[in-house]
Design an enzyme around this catalytic site. Structure first.
Site, PDB file in Angstrom:
ATOM      1  N   CYS A  79      12.368  16.267  13.731  1.00 24.93           N
ATOM      2  CA  CYS A  79      11.050  16.781  13.381  1.00 24.93           C
ATOM      3  C   CYS A  79      11.097  17.520  12.043  1.00 24.93           C
ATOM      4  CB  CYS A  79      10.532  17.666  14.509  1.00 24.93           C
ATOM      5  SG  CYS A  79       8.789  18.004  14.383  1.00 24.93           S
ATOM      6  N   HIS A 123      10.980  14.712  19.706  1.00 25.13           N
ATOM      7  CA  HIS A 123      11.553  15.794  20.504  1.00 25.13           C
ATOM      8  C   HIS A 123      11.946  15.225  21.857  1.00 25.13           C
ATOM      9  CE1 HIS A 123      10.560  19.038  17.817  1.00 25.13           C
ATOM     10  NE2 HIS A 123       9.315  18.618  17.732  1.00 25.13           N
TER      11      HIS A 123
END
Lengths: 296, 643
Positions: free
Chosen positions: B460, B572
């Protein structure tokens, strides 16, 4: 006996910064030219230091003595308890192993009868030899289940009526509840000795805190001496196994053999860090009031 | 009660309206009148083989909480109840069901209303759902875990349970199936309650961005960025509280029991007027609360007593009991304190929960960041950079669940020495944390180690950081508009252009073989990010995504360098499943020259979810044992029998 010049730090939780404040105050007043000594009646710790005459005391007190520029001595930490696993504990009295006991036995048979007179003796000795003694409490003074056998907090303050500053750690929250709850659980003569509060490890916008501080002062009729910000990465000796800050020294590493020069180096880092903290304390704490409490 | 193989059990009743007439007695049913079966009496009507009202929570027809002798679990038992099998009752139910307007599926609220109407009970306020609040004397006191345990206990007992936290401040978030962003803590509690996480369980999520600013997420969608003062002054008690009440109302329609978690301490007198996440709602709706205190650092009685002293009269009245958490030692030692607390406040201590080591459950905020795993000489050390604004650091818990893997959080270049994999994690502020990496010299150390062949994974925000460039001309991430040089490990460019946020669950597979990747392994995870990343010609996409949220798609994700040592991804939770994680660990172990190869790959091998389940079970067992649950049943007005 004339009124002793002493000041005590206690806190609502362990790891609120008592040791550090004691060290900082030691340093600040010794730099002002006073002859200062640290004192902690009873310390529960596996990290110990050996004094010049071969006595074992807690690292925290040794560090505080270094902050005062004096030689650490056994009188500064008359009782050191070293947990041995299970309920057993080794009692180190005036720096010498005295006996192994279980915690319940210690509380029942040793603390009040044998331990406390020694504490009184040690504190008296320090007060005779130094201008000023900064005393550190242990754990929280409000443990109502253990209060009868607590010989390291209010009992010590009452020996020579030392003024007490109560530290509240705001990091986990609930600091006002902790301070008021601690105060309310104390008995009357003890309550009277508490002269002010310090809020430690604060992050964020201090304005948000103000209504709470006002309420606290109004309700308890005691002053808040200052709000000390959270400081990251202070490299200081860890007192016991519940080390909260990762960057602190690893106690295992320190226990291995080290050359003297190495040790000196570590001390230098400690003291540099302590000076950093002293500056912050100097800016945030109301020292006029502290001077008044100490009568200097 | 527990009839194995009974078809009707737990099937639910989505189609009550389609039942036209009672079926009468079904003597052909293999369970009819068998010893120990659910069927109760001769001549009964079997239309509702399984009670559509279960668990009704009303004592009027004989239901109650009982504790299983062998399972030691509480459950709602209907042993004494024959009501739903009486022929005239069945007819009446069918008639009432037909009269309800709307679709085929009735809400719990509507169902229970029918039941009370038939029974002629005028229930006060006609509120079906039972609510219980858990507040703490400080943060990290164990509220979240106690809520999770209670969710599991009531869920095991047969209830539909939902967790709820009005407002959560956390950087660890999860994306629900609908694409709404909620805190991980509520997700965990929903897992404990065995229900699908939904936006209403955490209507307001605050994600701190640094400099006292937070991103305010309302019902799973970004709402605005605010600082603390303007949040309290303009949002929390006004619009915020409305949102909270509405969300809770919706949950009340669908669930039997809602366990509500407070935030921080309810006794913060400085912000009490603005506090919408603690006892305010409990006072307004008059439901009970319990107070949790953490004894780890001592002062537990002071904190309990002080908290109670600082509550208003109305608040004090609804706090019914206290729980002491994280206790080590002999609980008998606490007795004098418990007695004194009761004398002073009339509040009983309902239980003392021991300190539970190694619970493998996600931590709520960065206060709880701890190095994880087993540390031996042989172990693989994975270094996760401890960015100041780190988010979703629970992503890496799964890695530490392997034997001989140690995950440590890195703050300085020195700590990177023995690391065999570097992970740059997600962050709430990519630009500021990139600058921090440069300030601490971590940036240059990472680049140097990557050049030496140490694998690097960016997740991310970390993916954005290890790329070539970050273009933020509008100043959405940094304070001013600018373009920043990334670490340059991957040939990708990230552009922040619109204040828009991707939050979605994704499923896909690995499409590259080599390095630490194995082709065709399944992956899944969720994306939460702003900014768009474009791949350059020096990188390939390692993942193919075929499902985003509810839509079938076919697109590429992530970036892998030519040497196959540096990977960047927006996903994630990608390590939670074995598809990426196991080959990665095997690769690292092989690289360290370990002969004792290596964990065999098995798609069915432990997922993070199973590890969580195990810990939840342990937690629940301890709470059932150590907390006087019957007292909690009493607060919730649930009938029970002491075992």
């Amino acid at each position: 006996m004339e009124k002793a010049c002493s000041l005590m730090f206690q806190s609502t939780l362990t790891h609120s910064g008592k040791s550090l404040f004691t060290a900082a105050f030691c340093r600040i007043y010794s730099k002002m030219g006073y002859n200062v000594a640290p004192f902690k009646a009873q310390n529960l710790s596996l990290n110990s230091f050996v004094t010049a005459n071969g006595r074992e005391i807690a690292v925290a007190q040794a560090f505080q003595a270094m902050a005062c520029n004096i030689e650490p001595a056994e009188m500064m930490n008359p009782i050191l308890l070293k947990p041995k696993g299970g309920e057993k504990v080794q009692i180190i009295l005036f720096g010498k192993p005295y006996q192994d006991m279980s915690f319940p036995d210690y509380r029942k048979y040793f603390a009040i009868k044998e331990g406390f007179p020694r504490i009184r003796e040690a504190l008296k000795d320090l007060l005779n030899r130094y201008d000023m003694v900064i005393i550190e409490g242990a754990g929280a003074p409000s443990e109502i289940n253990l209060m009868k056998s607590d010989i390291s907090n209010m009992r010590v303050a009452q020996i020579f009526d030392s003024p007490v500053l109560m530290i509240g750690d705001i990091d986990p929250g609930g600091v006002f509840a902790g301070l008021i709850g601690t105060l309310e659980l104390l008995r009357y003569p003890e309550k009277k000795l508490i002269k002010g509060f310090i809020i430690n490890k604060f992050r964020g916008d201090q304005k948000i805190l103000e209504p709470g501080i006002k309420y606290l002062e109004k309700r308890t009729k005691k002053r808040v001496l200052g709000v000390v910000p959270y400081i990251e990465d202070l490299v200081l000796p860890a007192e016991d196994s519940i080390t909260l800050n990762i960057t602190r020294f690893n106690p295992q590493k320190r226990n291995t053999k080290k050359t003297n020069s190495n040790l000196d180096d570590v001390r230098k880092v400690w003291l540099q860090n302590l000076d950093k903290f002293c500056n912050i304390v100097g800016e945030t704490i109301d020292f006029d009031y502290v001077d008044q409490l100490l009568g200097v | 009660m527990n009839v194995k193989g009974h078809k009707a059990q737990n099937q639910g009743w989505d189609d009550l309206k389609e039942i036209k007439a009672p079926v009468g007695i079904r003597v052909d049913c293999p369970y009819y009148l068998k010893y120990g079966s659910t069927c109760h009496f001769e001549g009964q009507d079997c239309t509702f083989c399984f009670c559509p009202f279960y668990p009704c929570m009303d004592p009027y027809t004989g239901g109650m909480m009982v504790k299983g002798r062998r399972s030691r679990k509480w459950r709602w038992s209907c042993k004494e109840c024959r009501w739903v099998h009486e022929p005239e009752v069945v007819e009446r139910i069918l008639k009432e069901v037909r009269e309800v307007e709307g679709g085929a599926k009735l809400t719990r609220e509507e169902l229970l209303k029918i039941r009370r109407k038939i029974l002629g009970i005028n229930f006060e306020g006609d509120n079906h759902a039972r609510l219980l609040m858990v507040v703490g004397t400080s943060s990290n006191a164990g509220k979240s875990l106690l809520v999770a345990a209670l969710c599991r206990i009531f869920s095991d007992a047969g209830f539909r349970v939902a967790p709820f936290k009005a407002q959560n401040m956390s950087l660890n978030s999860f994306v629900t199936r609908e694409g709404a962003e909620i805190a991980w803590a509520q997700t965990l509690q929903a897992i404990a309650a065995k229900v699908e996480p939904q936006a209403e369980m955490n209507p307001i999520l605050l994600k701190p961005k640094g400099d006292m600013m937070s991103q305010v997420i309302v019902l799973g969608k970004p709402y605005a960025d605010m600082d603390g003062r303007s949040y309290y002054a303009n949002f929390s008690t006004g619009k915020g509280f409305e949102v909270v009440k509405k969300a809770l109302k919706k949950l009340k329609e669908e669930f039997d029991i809602i366990i509500i978690e407070g935030a921080g301490s309810p006794a913060e007198i400085n912000i009490k007027d603005f506090d919408i996440s603690n006892l305010r709602i409990a006072v307004e709706e008059n439901f009970p609360a319990i107070l949790v205190a953490d004894i780890e650092r001592g002062g537990v009685f002071a904190y309990l007593y002080g908290t109670l002293l600082l509550l208003s009269e109305a608040e004090k009245r609804i706090v019914k009991g206290a729980v002491i958490n994280k206790f080590r030692g002999n609980p008998k030692n606490l007795d004098p304190g418990i007695v004194e607390l009761k004398i002073r406040t009339r509040i009983p201590v309902l239980g003392i929960i021991p300190f539970l080591e190694d619970l493998q459950l996600p931590e709520e905020d960065s206060v709880g960041i701890k190095d994880k795993g087993t540390r031996g000489d042989a172990s693989v050390v994975i270094g996760v950079i401890r960015l100041p604004r780190i988010s979703n650091f629970t992503d890496f818990d799964a890695l530490a669940s392997h034997e001989d893997v140690y995950v440590k959080f890195i703050r300085s270049p020195r700590e990177l020495e023995d690391v065999s994999l570097i992970i740059v994690p997600g962050t709430k502020n990519t630009v500021k944390d990139l600058l921090w990496l440069r300030d601490t010299d971590l940036a240059s150390t990472i680049v140097k180690m990557a050049a030496e062949g140490v694998p690097v994974i960016g997740v991310c925000g970390g993916y954005q950081i290890i790329g070539k460039r970050i273009v933020d001309e509008k100043g959405l991430e940094g304070d001013v508009g600018a373009t920043y040089e990334g670490l340059g490990l991957l040939d990708v460019v990230t552009v922040f252009d619109v204040y828009d946020k991707v939050t979605t669950q994704v499923k896909g597979e690995i499409v590259i073989d080599g390095g630490f990747l194995e082709k065709r392994r399944r992956i899944s995870g969720y994306e939460i990010h702003m900014g768009v990343t474009e791949r350059g010609k020096d990188v390939k996409a390692p993942f193919n995504i075929f499902k985003r949220g509810k839509d079938d798609v076919d697109c590429l994700e992530g970036a892998l360098n030519k040497e196959m040592t540096v990977l960047g991804t927006y996903l994630h939770g990608v390590f939670d499943y074995p598809g990426l994680r196991k080959p990665l660990i095997n690769y690292l172990k092989k690289k360290r020259g370990e002969k004792k190869v290596v964990e065999k790959f098995d798609e069915r091998s432990v997922t993070r979810r199973e590890v969580i389940e195990e810990s939840l079970d342990r937690l629940t067992r301890v709470v059932t044992e150590k907390v006087r649950m019957t007292e909690i049943f009493r607060f919730l007005e649930l009938p029970f029998v002491e075992s």
